[in-house]
Design a protein around this motif. Structure first.
Motif, PDB file in Angstrom:
ATOM      1  N   VAL A 145       1.059  -1.313  -0.151  1.00  0.00           N
ATOM      2  CA  VAL A 145      -0.118   0.092   0.065  1.00  0.00           C
ATOM      3  C   VAL A 145       0.943   1.279  -0.134  1.00  0.00           C
ATOM      4  O   VAL A 145       1.798   1.292   0.787  1.00  0.00           O
ATOM      5  CB  VAL A 145      -0.882  -0.151   1.333  1.00  0.00           C
ATOM      6  CG1 VAL A 145      -1.684   1.209   1.174  1.00  0.00           C
ATOM      7  CG2 VAL A 145      -1.766  -1.305   1.334  1.00  0.00           C
TER       8      VAL A 145
ATOM      9  N   GLU B 254       1.987   5.401  -0.404  1.00  0.00           N
ATOM     10  CA  GLU B 254       1.754   6.740   0.343  1.00  0.00           C
ATOM     11  C   GLU B 254       0.418   7.395   0.009  1.00  0.00           C
ATOM     12  O   GLU B 254       0.208   7.176  -1.151  1.00  0.00           O
ATOM     13  CB  GLU B 254       2.730   7.734   0.613  1.00  0.00           C
ATOM     14  CG  GLU B 254       4.005   7.112   1.462  1.00  0.00           C
ATOM     15  CD  GLU B 254       3.686   6.752   3.033  1.00  0.00           C
ATOM     16  OE1 GLU B 254       2.967   7.847   3.310  1.00  0.00           O
ATOM     17  OE2 GLU B 254       4.365   6.073   3.551  1.00  0.00           O
ATOM     18  N   PRO B 255      -0.236   8.145   0.581  1.00  0.00           N
ATOM     19  CA  PRO B 255      -1.440   8.737   0.250  1.00  0.00           C
ATOM     20  C   PRO B 255      -0.747  10.061  -0.938  1.00  0.00           C
ATOM     21  O   PRO B 255       0.070  10.763  -0.529  1.00  0.00           O
ATOM     22  CB  PRO B 255      -2.316   9.485   1.316  1.00  0.00           C
ATOM     23  CG  PRO B 255      -1.144   9.554   2.396  1.00  0.00           C
ATOM     24  CD  PRO B 255      -0.338   8.363   2.353  1.00  0.00           C
ATOM     25  N   ASP B 256      -1.724  10.163  -1.805  1.00  0.00           N
ATOM     26  CA  ASP B 256      -1.303  11.468  -2.718  1.00  0.00           C
ATOM     27  C   ASP B 256      -1.985  12.535  -2.293  1.00  0.00           C
ATOM     28  O   ASP B 256      -2.569  12.646  -1.150  1.00  0.00           O
ATOM     29  CB  ASP B 256      -1.508  11.065  -4.209  1.00  0.00           C
ATOM     30  CG  ASP B 256      -2.882  10.952  -4.379  1.00  0.00           C
ATOM     31  OD1 ASP B 256      -3.776  11.262  -3.581  1.00  0.00           O
ATOM     32  OD2 ASP B 256      -3.384  10.250  -5.423  1.00  0.00           O
TER      33      ASP B 256
ATOM     34  N   ARG C 283      -4.539   6.131  -2.293  1.00  0.00           N
ATOM     35  CA  ARG C 283      -3.354   5.149  -2.276  1.00  0.00           C
ATOM     36  C   ARG C 283      -3.177   4.205  -3.228  1.00  0.00           C
ATOM     37  O   ARG C 283      -4.295   3.688  -3.480  1.00  0.00           O
ATOM     38  CB  ARG C 283      -3.087   4.655  -0.803  1.00  0.00           C
ATOM     39  CG  ARG C 283      -3.276   5.474   0.493  1.00  0.00           C
ATOM     40  CD  ARG C 283      -3.291   4.986   1.706  1.00  0.00           C
ATOM     41  NE  ARG C 283      -3.133   5.783   2.971  1.00  0.00           N
ATOM     42  CZ  ARG C 283      -1.990   5.793   3.545  1.00  0.00           C
ATOM     43  NH1 ARG C 283      -0.791   5.188   3.319  1.00  0.00           N
ATOM     44  NH2 ARG C 283      -2.097   6.632   4.703  1.00  0.00           N
TER      45      ARG C 283
ATOM     46  N   THR D  70      -6.439   1.319  -6.638  1.00  0.00           N
ATOM     47  CA  THR D  70      -6.483   2.731  -5.893  1.00  0.00           C
ATOM     48  C   THR D  70      -7.395   2.647  -4.704  1.00  0.00           C
ATOM     49  O   THR D  70      -8.401   2.336  -4.894  1.00  0.00           O
ATOM     50  CB  THR D  70      -6.691   3.744  -6.750  1.00  0.00           C
ATOM     51  OG1 THR D  70      -5.994   3.859  -7.987  1.00  0.00           O
ATOM     52  CG2 THR D  70      -6.569   5.097  -5.915  1.00  0.00           C
TER      53      THR D  70
END
Length: 326
Positions: free
Chosen positions: A2, A4-6, A11, A35
Motif C-alpha cells: 500500500v 503513501e497517500p497522494d 493510495r 487505488t
C-alpha cells in the motif's frame, strides 16, 4: 503493498506473489493493482429484498452449476461452492449464497469464499440452451468496491448486466441490509488472463494413446549385422549371411549390411544406473551412426527387452531417445 497517500488522499495498492523457494527478488509476479480512496461519505446502496424471490424472476436450476464451471476450467473446492439458489429476470440475476457450516464468516470483513460464490450466480445469465459461458470469463477489473457491513455468513445477491463483459454487484444480508457493492466488474476470458500461471483448463503436455502405424515392409533378405551383443548373436545364430562386429568403427571398415541390430540393455542390479547407462550408450551410438557417411543407406535398429522380461524400466528411456532422434 500500500503506497503513501497522494494529494487527494488516494493510495496505490498492489498484490504480488512468488514461489517461496525462489530467492530472486525480481521474480515477483503482479496479480492485481488498484487505488484506495478515503470516503468521507459512506454510500449505503442496497436493493429491495422485501419480496423474495423477486416477482417475475424465473428460477434457475443450480444443481450442476459447479460441473459446468469445471468444464469451463474453473474448479472450486467444497468451501467455495456456496451458491444455493438463483433466479433470472432480464438483465438481472438474483441469488442466495452461504458459507459452509464449518466456515466462520466473522474472520473477514467479507469472507472471500462468500464473495466468490456471489459471482458464481452469473452462471444464471446463460441462456436456456446453455450456450453462454458464465460471466464470459473471470473477474478482471473492479470499480467502486465498497464494504458496508462485516462478518456475513449468508447473502442475498443481485447481479445486473451493464454490458457484454461487465456487471454491477449488490450484496445484502438475509434481512435486506447492505453488505457490499461493486459499481462495475469487468470480466475477461480465462485463457487471456491466466498469464502463464498454469491455470489453463488443459495441461501443456499430456499422455495419450496414438494409433500404431502398420509396418511398410519387411527386413531385407540381405545380410544383417549384429553389433557387439552376445544375446543378439545367440538369437540370430541360424540366420543366413549374419555379420558380427564389436563396434561401429569395425563395421564401417567392411561392407555395411542394409540392417544393423544393436541391443543396449544391461542387467545391472541398480535399475536407475542401468537405465542411465543404456540411454547414454544409445545416444553415443546414434551420434556416431549419423556422423559416418558409410551408414547413410543402412538402418540401425535398437532391440529392447531383457531376456527375462524385466527390462521395461531400463528400455523406456532408450525407446524415447531413439524415437526422438528418428
Amino acid at each position: 503493498t500500500v503506497g503513501e497517500p497522494d494529494g487527494a488522499g488516494c493510495r496505490s495498492v498492489a498484490v504480488h506473489s512468488r514461489h517461496d523457494a525462489d530467492d530472486d527478488r525480481g521474480s515477483w509476479v503482479l496479480h492485481a493493482s488498484g487505488t484506495l480512496a478515503d470516503e468521507t461519505t459512506v454510500v449505503r446502496s442496497g436493493f429491495d429484498t422485501s419480496v423474495w424471490p423477486p416477482e417475475d424472476a424465473r428460477p434457475v436450476d443450480v444443481t450442476d452449476c459447479y460441473d459446468v464451471l469445471a468444464e469451463a476450467g474453473l474448479r472450486y473446492g467444497p468451501v467455495f461452492r456456496g451458491l444455493r439458489a438463483a433466479w433470472h429476470r432480464g438483465d438481472e440475476v438474483f441469488a442466495e449464497v452461504a458459507l459452509a457450516d464449518a466456515v466462520d464468516g466473522g474472520t473477514f470483513g467479507l469472507h472471500p469464499a462468500l464473495f466468490d460464490a456471489a459471482l458464481h450466480a452469473s452462471f444464471a445469465f446463460a441462456g436456456d440452451d446453455g450456450d453462454e459461458t458464465p460471466l464470459g470469463g473471470v473477474p478482471f477489473s473492479w470499480e467502486g468496491v465498497r464494504l458496508h457491513a462485516s462478518g456475513a455468513s449468508a447473502l442475498r445477491v443481485r447481479l445486473t448486466r451493464t454490458g457484454d463483459d461487465s456487471l454491477a454487484v449488490e450484496l445484502a444480508d438475509p434481512a435486506g441490509a447492505p453488505v457490499a457493492s461493486v459499481e462495475s466488474l469487468v470480466v475477461r476470458s480465462a485463457s487471456a488472463t491466466d498469464g502463464g500461471s498454469g491455470n489453463s483448463a488443459k495441461p501443456l503436455y499430456h499422455v495419450d494413446w496414438v494409433p500404431a502405424r502398420a509396418a511398410t515392409g519387411t527386413l531385407s533378405p540381405e545380410p544383417v549385422a549384429l553389433l557387439g551383443d552376445e544375446i543378439l548373436a545367440a538369437i540370430a545364430a541360424d540366420a543366413d549371411g549374419l555379420v558380427t562386429a564389436e563396434d561401429l568403427e569395425t563395421l564401417a571398415a567392411n561392407d555395411v549390411p542394409g540392417t544393423v541390430l544393436v541391443a543396449v540393455t544391461n542387467s545391472l542390479p541398480d535399475v536407475v544406473e542401468s537405465a542411465h547407462r543404456a540411454a547414454a550408450r544409445a545416444l553415443e551410438l546414434v551420434r556416431d551412426w549419423l556422423a559416418e557417411e558409410r551408414f547413410a543407406t543402412s538402418r540401425l535398429i535398437f532391440v529392447v527387452g531383457a531376456s527375462d522380461g524385466t527390462g521395461e524400466l531400463t528400455d523406456a528411456p532408450v525407446s524415447g531417445l531413439v524415437r526422438s532422434a528418428a
